[in-house]
Design a protein around this motif. Structure first.
Motif, PDB file in Angstrom:
ATOM      1  N   ASP A  88       0.829  -1.224   0.000  1.00 36.25           N
ATOM      2  CA  ASP A  88       0.000   0.000   0.000  1.00 36.25           C
ATOM      3  C   ASP A  88       0.855   1.262   0.000  1.00 36.25           C
ATOM      4  O   ASP A  88       0.627   2.180   0.799  1.00 36.25           O
ATOM      5  N   HIS A 142       0.808   3.601  -1.933  1.00 34.39           N
ATOM      6  CA  HIS A 142       0.038   4.763  -2.373  1.00 34.39           C
ATOM      7  C   HIS A 142      -0.675   5.416  -1.194  1.00 34.39           C
ATOM      8  O   HIS A 142      -1.333   6.446  -1.352  1.00 34.39           O
ATOM      9  N   THR A 143      -0.542   4.821  -0.005  1.00 36.22           N
ATOM     10  CA  THR A 143      -1.207   5.353   1.188  1.00 36.22           C
ATOM     11  C   THR A 143      -0.175   5.887   2.175  1.00 36.22           C
ATOM     12  O   THR A 143       1.016   5.558   2.101  1.00 36.22           O
ATOM     13  N   GLU A 144      -0.627   6.704   3.118  1.00 36.65           N
ATOM     14  CA  GLU A 144       0.274   7.238   4.137  1.00 36.65           C
ATOM     15  C   GLU A 144       0.823   6.127   5.022  1.00 36.65           C
ATOM     16  O   GLU A 144       1.966   6.179   5.464  1.00 36.65           O
ATOM     17  N   GLU A 145      -0.003   5.102   5.285  1.00 33.66           N
ATOM     18  CA  GLU A 145       0.455   3.995   6.117  1.00 33.66           C
ATOM     19  C   GLU A 145       1.590   3.246   5.429  1.00 33.66           C
ATOM     20  O   GLU A 145       2.569   2.843   6.065  1.00 33.66           O
ATOM     21  N   GLY A 146       1.461   3.078   4.109  1.00 33.86           N
ATOM     22  CA  GLY A 146       2.509   2.411   3.351  1.00 33.86           C
ATOM     23  C   GLY A 146       3.789   3.223   3.346  1.00 33.86           C
ATOM     24  O   GLY A 146       4.886   2.685   3.510  1.00 33.86           O
ATOM     25  N   ALA A 177      -6.433   2.215  -6.852  1.00 32.38           N
ATOM     26  CA  ALA A 177      -5.235   2.432  -6.057  1.00 32.38           C
ATOM     27  C   ALA A 177      -4.652   1.108  -5.592  1.00 32.38           C
ATOM     28  O   ALA A 177      -3.450   0.954  -5.456  1.00 32.38           O
ATOM     29  N   ALA A 178      -5.523   0.125  -5.340  1.00 28.69           N
ATOM     30  CA  ALA A 178      -5.069  -1.163  -4.842  1.00 28.69           C
ATOM     31  C   ALA A 178      -4.201  -1.871  -5.852  1.00 28.69           C
ATOM     32  O   ALA A 178      -3.391  -2.740  -5.526  1.00 28.69           O
TER      33      ALA A 178
END
Length: 224
Positions: free
Chosen positions: A7, A9-13, A82-83
Motif C-alpha cells: 500500500d 500509495h497510502t500514508e500507512e505504506g 489504487a489497490a
C-alpha cells in the motif's frame, strides 16, 4: 531476508518506508539497487515533508534514474484502482532488473547532484545515534611509603584527581603487615577518555601525590 512493503500509495505504506530508511540512504545495502527502483516505481508521488527519510530517498533515486534516462519526461498518470498500484509497479521494476547490467546509474555527477548527495549524507549522520563509548570498572591498590603515612591524606590525594570520564567509587583500608595498610578503591572510567596507566603514571604517582603514594597496582579490570 526479503523486505516487504505494501500500500505504498497510502500514508500507512509510506510510513513503513520512512521507518525502514531511518539512518539509511538506500533500501538495501550502501548502493542504489533494483530494490530501490522497484519501490520507487510503486510510490505514486514524491512523499511529503512529513516523511523526510522517504522524501530524500525518492529524490536520490529520481536523480540517478534521470541520468540513465535522459529523454524529456512530460509526466504520466497510471489509471486503475489504487489497490492495483503495487502490481502495476512490478512491470517497470522487472524491466529495470533485466536492464540492470546495461544501466549506468552512477555516471558523473553534476555539482548540484554532488551537493544534494552531501546534504543527504549529513542528514543521514544527524539521524544516527552517536556511538556510546565503552566503560570499564577498575579496582586499584594504592600503597603508602610506610606505617607513618597519613592514609586519610593519601585517599584525599587519590580522590582529588579529576578528569572527564573518571568516577571514583567505594574504598577501604586493608592491613598489609607491620602496621602498614593499603587503600583499595573502585573507579569507573570511559574507555575513550581515561587510560588507567596514564592515570597512575601522570597523576597518582607523580608530585605532589608521591609524597604519600609509593605505588599503585591494578587488581581487576572489567568491561561494563
Amino acid at each position: 531476508m526479503a523486505i516487504t512493503f505494501s500500500d505504498l500509495h497510502t500514508e500507512e505504506g509510506l510510513k513503513s518506508v520512512e521507518e525502514h530508511l531511518a539512518g539509511k540512504t538506500y533500501i538495501s545495502g550502501d548502493q542504489l539497487s533494483v530494490d530501490d527502483v522497484k519501490v520507487y516505481a510503486a510510490v505514486s508521488v514524491k512523499p511529503s515533508d512529513a516523511f523526510p527519510n522517504a522524501s530524500r530517498w525518492f529524490d536520490c533515486v529520481a536523480s540517478h534514474l534521470a541520468k540513465s534516462f535522459p529523454g524529456k519526461a512530460v509526466g504520466v498518470s497510471i489509471g486503475g484502482s489504487a489497490a492495483a498500484a503495487p502490481a502495476q509497479a512490478e512491470a517497470p521494476a522487472a524491466a529495470a532488473a533485466d536492464d540492470d547490467d546495461d544501466m549506468d546509474l552512477f555516471g558523473d555527477e553534476t555539482e548540484e547532484e554532488k551537493k544534494a548527495a552531501e546534504e543527504r549524507e549529513a542528514a543521514k549522520k544527524d539521524t544516527k545515534k552517536p556511538k556510546e563509548s565503552g566503560k570499564s570498572s577498575v579496582l586499584m591498590e594504592v600503597k603508602p611509603w610506610d606505617d607513618e603515612t597519613d592514609m586519610k591524606k593519601l585517599e584525599e590525594c587519590v580522590r582529588a584527581v579529576e578528569m572527564p570520564g573518571l568516577l571514583w567509587g567505594a574504598s577501604k583500608l586493608v592491613p598489609v603487615g607491620y602496621g602498614i595498610k593499603k587503600l583499595t578503591i573502585m573507579l569507573t572510567i570511559v574507555d575513550d577518555l581515561v587510560s588507567p596507566d596514564n592515570l597512575i603514571e601522570d597523576y597518582l604517582t607523580c608530585e605532589p601525590n608521591n609524597e604519600y603514594i609509593q605505588s599503585v597496582d591494578i587488581v581487576a579490570f572489567n568491561k561494563i
